[in-house]
Design a protein around this motif. Structure first.
Motif, PDB file in Angstrom:
ATOM      1  N   ARG A 198      37.030-106.847 -23.082  1.00 59.11           N
ATOM      2  CA  ARG A 198      38.095-106.108 -23.957  1.00 59.11           C
ATOM      3  C   ARG A 198      39.190-105.442 -23.482  1.00 59.11           C
ATOM      4  NH1 ARG A 198      37.742-104.791 -29.469  1.00 59.11           N
ATOM      5  NH2 ARG A 198      38.931-102.755 -29.981  1.00 59.11           N
ATOM      6  N   GLU A 199      38.889-104.603 -22.370  1.00 60.24           N
ATOM      7  CA  GLU A 199      39.823-103.966 -21.685  1.00 60.24           C
ATOM      8  C   GLU A 199      40.920-104.760 -21.025  1.00 60.24           C
ATOM      9  OE1 GLU A 199      40.172-100.522 -18.246  1.00 60.24           O
ATOM     10  OE2 GLU A 199      38.333-100.637 -19.238  1.00 60.24           O
ATOM     11  N   ILE A 217      43.035-106.139 -24.028  1.00 60.09           N
ATOM     12  CA  ILE A 217      44.043-105.268 -24.589  1.00 60.09           C
ATOM     13  C   ILE A 217      45.221-105.086 -23.723  1.00 60.09           C
ATOM     14  CG2 ILE A 217      44.318-102.784 -25.180  1.00 60.09           C
ATOM     15  CD1 ILE A 217      41.779-102.835 -26.455  1.00 60.09           C
ATOM     16  N   GLU A 220      49.042-105.545 -24.521  1.00 55.74           N
ATOM     17  CA  GLU A 220      50.286-104.565 -24.283  1.00 55.74           C
ATOM     18  C   GLU A 220      51.163-105.135 -23.480  1.00 55.74           C
ATOM     19  OE1 GLU A 220      47.912-101.336 -22.888  1.00 55.74           O
ATOM     20  OE2 GLU A 220      47.357-100.506 -24.554  1.00 55.74           O
ATOM     21  N   ALA A 234      48.145-105.555 -33.978  1.00 61.14           N
ATOM     22  CA  ALA A 234      48.413-104.257 -34.064  1.00 61.14           C
ATOM     23  C   ALA A 234      47.622-103.662 -35.116  1.00 61.14           C
ATOM     24  CB  ALA A 234      49.894-103.866 -34.168  1.00 61.14           C
ATOM     25  N   LEU A 274      40.573-104.081 -33.881  1.00 63.20           N
ATOM     26  CA  LEU A 274      41.260-103.239 -32.751  1.00 63.20           C
ATOM     27  C   LEU A 274      41.699-101.852 -33.424  1.00 63.20           C
ATOM     28  CD1 LEU A 274      42.361-106.670 -31.877  1.00 63.20           C
ATOM     29  CD2 LEU A 274      42.792-105.184 -30.196  1.00 63.20           C
ATOM     30  N   LYS A 275      40.876-101.570 -34.329  1.00 66.26           N
ATOM     31  CA  LYS A 275      40.929-100.210 -34.531  1.00 66.26           C
ATOM     32  C   LYS A 275      40.652 -99.280 -33.514  1.00 66.26           C
ATOM     33  CE  LYS A 275      40.399 -99.963 -39.633  1.00 66.26           C
ATOM     34  NZ  LYS A 275      39.603 -99.547 -40.812  1.00 66.26           N
ATOM     35  N   TRP A 333      43.045 -98.823 -31.079  1.00 71.49           N
ATOM     36  CA  TRP A 333      43.828 -99.187 -29.979  1.00 71.49           C
ATOM     37  C   TRP A 333      45.178 -98.440 -30.105  1.00 71.49           C
ATOM     38  CZ3 TRP A 333      47.206-104.217 -30.490  1.00 71.49           C
ATOM     39  CH2 TRP A 333      48.156-104.243 -29.164  1.00 71.49           C
ATOM     40  N   HIS A 334      45.267 -97.588 -29.300  1.00 74.17           N
ATOM     41  CA  HIS A 334      46.477 -96.874 -29.125  1.00 74.17           C
ATOM     42  C   HIS A 334      47.744 -97.413 -28.509  1.00 74.17           C
ATOM     43  CE1 HIS A 334      44.115 -93.474 -30.829  1.00 74.17           C
ATOM     44  NE2 HIS A 334      43.319 -93.633 -29.841  1.00 74.17           N
ATOM     45  N   TYR A 335      48.310 -98.554 -29.349  1.00 74.83           N
ATOM     46  CA  TYR A 335      49.300 -99.318 -28.508  1.00 74.83           C
ATOM     47  C   TYR A 335      50.521 -98.636 -28.315  1.00 74.83           C
ATOM     48  CZ  TYR A 335      50.470 -99.718 -33.527  1.00 74.83           C
ATOM     49  OH  TYR A 335      50.778 -99.410 -34.671  1.00 74.83           O
TER      50      TYR A 335
END
Length: 321
Positions: free
Chosen positions: A35-36, A39, A43, A78, A83-84, A86-88
């Motif tokens: 997952r990391e 993400i 990004e 987004a 993906l709640k 996730w501080h994009y």
């Protein structure tokens, strides 16, 4: 004389390898396993999209194009439910700031048009709530660019759900559930199937929302409403906005595919409209919604240069004589 500035949508057909809408599906995200790492890839895609947005704005500046609509697909996934958290925005801070500096330096007007699945007037909370999340994403992107968010997103009224009057009133009701900062960001556009000009004017006047007049949509769905008689009402919806009047222009692909957008804009159709509105306001920013994007703008300008009814101001702006 009325100043008209031309803009276009999303991407350029002249710039190579400059898509602002590179993406990753949720299925692809899941297949990465980690997952990391997934993400991190999301990004990198979003940063690349923003870098391409800057390339597009530099291309526009070179051609005096002061008006542009960003893609709403800059940040893939987004607002996806999975993906709640996730501080994009943290990863996008620097490229967004660079975009904002360029926009400010060149005095550009930029905005968004959220996708068709953003439905404020939905009767279902499972549609309404994700719609708000999507609008919040647009708000955050604008804030990240340090762009004043007022009247930067245009959207359609939504679905008619086979009961148009009820759907209009539900928009009014649901509007009260929309945070003020998001309300302030919005504009409404008449569409080609469900909500015609008078419907949209009803909402815009009631809720004090600017109306973005889409000429092609009106011709496809006018219900015998003469737009010329409503133009002053359209202008009045912009009376409280710090931005000039905005409209959309496209041409039908064919008589049998009238609602579909053509590759280019028909000059006669465009000038028929402009001759009706010249002198009615100081400035109109006209968004070209043609399949050939910036090439449609360039072709239209080439034709306008030969038209005695206009006086070119720069490469993408002119005054109506």
């Amino acid at each position: 004389m009325t100043l008209v500035r031309l803009g276009y949508v999303g991407m350029s057909v002249h710039l190579q390898n400059a898509s602002p809408s590179q993406t990753m599906t949720f299925t692809q995200f899941q297949k990465l396993g980690d997952r990391e790492a997934a993400i991190g890839k999301l990004e990198r895609i979003a940063v690349s999209n923003l870098e391409n947005c800057l390339r597009l704005l530099k291309h526009n500046a070179a051609h005096d194009i002061h008006f542009f609509r960003f893609s709403s697909r800059i940040v893939p996934l987004a607002t996806h439910e999975e993906l709640k958290g996730w501080h994009y925005m943290q990863a996008l801070k620097e490229p967004l700031a660079q975009l904002g500096e360029f926009i400010d330096k060149h005095g550009m007007r930029v905005g968004f048009h959220p996708d068709h699945f953003v439905l404020i007037n939905s009767p279902r909370d499972e549609v309404f709530k994700p719609s708000l999340e999507n609008l919040k994403m647009h708000y955050l992107l604008l804030k990240g660019m340090n762009v004043d968010t007022e009247h930067r997103c245009v959207m359609h009224v939504g679905g008619d759900y086979k009961k148009r009057d009820d759907a209009l009133e539900r928009f009014v009701t649901n509007w009260g559930r929309v945070p003020h900062a998001i309300q302030r960001m919005m504009m409404l556009e008449n569409d080609d199937k469900s909500f015609h000009l008078e419907d949209t004017l009803y909402l815009c006047e009631k809720l004090q929302i600017p109306l973005v007049f889409d000429y092609h949509h009106h011709l496809a769905h006018h219900h015998d409403i003469h737009w010329e008689k409503q133009w002053d009402r359209v202008l009045q919806t912009w009376a409280h906005s710090p931005l000039p009047v905005k409209m959309h222009m496209s041409s039908p692909k064919s008589e049998t595919q009238f609602r579909a957008h053509a590759e280019y804009v028909d000059l006669d159709m465009f000038m028929d409209f402009l001759q009706q509105v010249k002198g009615s306001c100081e400035q109109i920013d006209c968004m070209i919604e043609a399949k050939k994007k910036d090439d449609a703008l360039f072709k239209l300008v080439k034709q306008l240069r030969k038209d005695p009814r206009v006086e070119m101001v720069d490469q993408a702006s002119f005054r109506l004589k």
